[in-house]
Design a protein around this motif. Structure first.
Motif, PDB file in Angstrom:
ATOM      1  N   LEU A  26      97.208   2.746   7.718  1.00 47.79           N
ATOM      2  CA  LEU A  26      98.036   2.209   6.676  1.00 47.79           C
ATOM      3  C   LEU A  26      97.053   1.888   5.393  1.00 47.79           C
ATOM      4  O   LEU A  26      97.060   2.179   4.236  1.00 47.79           O
ATOM      5  N   ARG A  27      95.963   1.258   5.933  1.00 50.02           N
ATOM      6  CA  ARG A  27      94.844   0.706   4.942  1.00 50.02           C
ATOM      7  C   ARG A  27      94.163   1.738   4.458  1.00 50.02           C
ATOM      8  O   ARG A  27      94.062   1.860   3.160  1.00 50.02           O
ATOM      9  N   LEU A  28      93.767   2.833   5.213  1.00 49.90           N
ATOM     10  CA  LEU A  28      93.155   3.916   4.920  1.00 49.90           C
ATOM     11  C   LEU A  28      94.057   4.687   3.754  1.00 49.90           C
ATOM     12  O   LEU A  28      93.365   5.366   2.774  1.00 49.90           O
ATOM     13  N   THR A  29      95.112   4.812   3.981  1.00 53.33           N
ATOM     14  CA  THR A  29      96.318   5.501   3.158  1.00 53.33           C
ATOM     15  C   THR A  29      96.331   4.625   1.805  1.00 53.33           C
ATOM     16  O   THR A  29      96.222   5.257   0.588  1.00 53.33           O
ATOM     17  N   ALA A  30      96.372   3.461   1.761  1.00 47.08           N
ATOM     18  CA  ALA A  30      96.301   2.471   0.536  1.00 47.08           C
ATOM     19  C   ALA A  30      94.985   2.714  -0.025  1.00 47.08           C
ATOM     20  O   ALA A  30      95.026   2.828  -1.530  1.00 47.08           O
ATOM     21  N   TYR A  31      93.813   2.856   0.577  1.00 47.28           N
ATOM     22  CA  TYR A  31      92.495   3.076   0.038  1.00 47.28           C
ATOM     23  C   TYR A  31      92.328   4.279  -0.784  1.00 47.28           C
ATOM     24  O   TYR A  31      92.038   4.372  -1.872  1.00 47.28           O
ATOM     25  N   ALA A  32      92.909   5.432  -0.226  1.00 47.24           N
ATOM     26  CA  ALA A  32      93.103   6.605  -0.845  1.00 47.24           C
ATOM     27  C   ALA A  32      94.089   6.713  -2.037  1.00 47.24           C
ATOM     28  O   ALA A  32      93.482   7.122  -3.032  1.00 47.24           O
ATOM     29  N   LEU A  33      95.036   5.980  -2.199  1.00 46.88           N
ATOM     30  CA  LEU A  33      95.947   6.012  -3.139  1.00 46.88           C
ATOM     31  C   LEU A  33      95.361   4.927  -4.424  1.00 46.88           C
ATOM     32  O   LEU A  33      95.558   5.247  -5.405  1.00 46.88           O
ATOM     33  N   ALA A  34      94.382   4.172  -3.850  1.00 44.77           N
ATOM     34  CA  ALA A  34      93.749   3.245  -5.005  1.00 44.77           C
ATOM     35  C   ALA A  34      92.515   4.055  -5.546  1.00 44.77           C
ATOM     36  O   ALA A  34      91.653   3.454  -6.378  1.00 44.77           O
ATOM     37  N   GLY A  35      92.098   5.217  -5.067  1.00 43.95           N
ATOM     38  CA  GLY A  35      90.970   6.055  -5.583  1.00 43.95           C
ATOM     39  C   GLY A  35      89.723   5.700  -4.622  1.00 43.95           C
ATOM     40  O   GLY A  35      88.683   5.656  -4.964  1.00 43.95           O
ATOM     41  N   PHE A  36      89.772   5.135  -3.177  1.00 43.31           N
ATOM     42  CA  PHE A  36      88.687   4.801  -2.480  1.00 43.31           C
ATOM     43  C   PHE A  36      87.878   4.159  -3.303  1.00 43.31           C
ATOM     44  O   PHE A  36      86.651   4.351  -3.691  1.00 43.31           O
ATOM     45  N   PRO A  37      87.715   2.743  -3.092  1.00 42.23           N
ATOM     46  CA  PRO A  37      87.073   1.641  -3.809  1.00 42.23           C
ATOM     47  C   PRO A  37      85.664   1.955  -2.971  1.00 42.23           C
ATOM     48  O   PRO A  37      85.502   2.507  -1.882  1.00 42.23           O
ATOM     49  N   THR A  38      84.733   1.425  -3.496  1.00 41.29           N
ATOM     50  CA  THR A  38      83.345   1.839  -3.039  1.00 41.29           C
ATOM     51  C   THR A  38      82.721   0.970  -1.742  1.00 41.29           C
ATOM     52  O   THR A  38      82.068   1.191  -1.115  1.00 41.29           O
ATOM     53  N   ASP A  39      83.806  -0.294  -1.578  1.00 39.47           N
ATOM     54  CA  ASP A  39      82.981  -1.267  -0.530  1.00 39.47           C
ATOM     55  C   ASP A  39      83.923  -1.320   0.542  1.00 39.47           C
ATOM     56  O   ASP A  39      84.777  -2.482   0.684  1.00 39.47           O
ATOM     57  N   ILE A  40      84.474  -0.322   1.276  1.00 36.01           N
ATOM     58  CA  ILE A  40      85.357  -0.376   2.134  1.00 36.01           C
ATOM     59  C   ILE A  40      84.520  -0.554   3.538  1.00 36.01           C
ATOM     60  O   ILE A  40      83.458  -0.141   3.819  1.00 36.01           O
ATOM     61  N   THR A  41      84.902  -1.777   4.368  1.00 37.51           N
ATOM     62  CA  THR A  41      84.181  -2.185   5.526  1.00 37.51           C
ATOM     63  C   THR A  41      84.912  -1.278   6.584  1.00 37.51           C
ATOM     64  O   THR A  41      86.158  -1.351   6.867  1.00 37.51           O
ATOM     65  N   CYS A  42      83.843  -0.594   7.489  1.00 39.21           N
ATOM     66  CA  CYS A  42      84.323  -0.017   8.806  1.00 39.21           C
ATOM     67  C   CYS A  42      83.287  -0.561  10.112  1.00 39.21           C
ATOM     68  O   CYS A  42      82.432  -0.638   9.737  1.00 39.21           O
ATOM     69  N   LEU A  43      84.099  -0.404  10.957  1.00 38.07           N
ATOM     70  CA  LEU A  43      83.542  -0.591  12.161  1.00 38.07           C
ATOM     71  C   LEU A  43      83.359   0.897  12.873  1.00 38.07           C
ATOM     72  O   LEU A  43      84.546   1.709  13.167  1.00 38.07           O
TER      73      LEU A  43
END
Length: 55
Positions: A26-43
């Protein structure tokens, strides 16, 4: 996203060139809708046999 921090996405795969979102769809979908901000934290977890984990 006015400065809020969200839990990191958890991505897994056999190598870093082919990853699947294991947790945080769900967060990944929200990031995509927001235009993928440049500072997404991932493990990220990789293992040569990751493609066979569901067998």
């Amino acid at each position: 996203m006015r400065g809020e921090r969200f839990p990191p996405l958890i991505l897994v795969g056999e190598n870093q060139d082919n990853l699947v979102c294991l947790e945080g769809h769900l967060r990944l979908t929200a990031y995509a809708l927001a235009g993928f901000p440049t500072d997404i934290t991932c493990l990220i977890g990789t293992a040569p046999t990751m493609g066979r984990w569901a067998q």
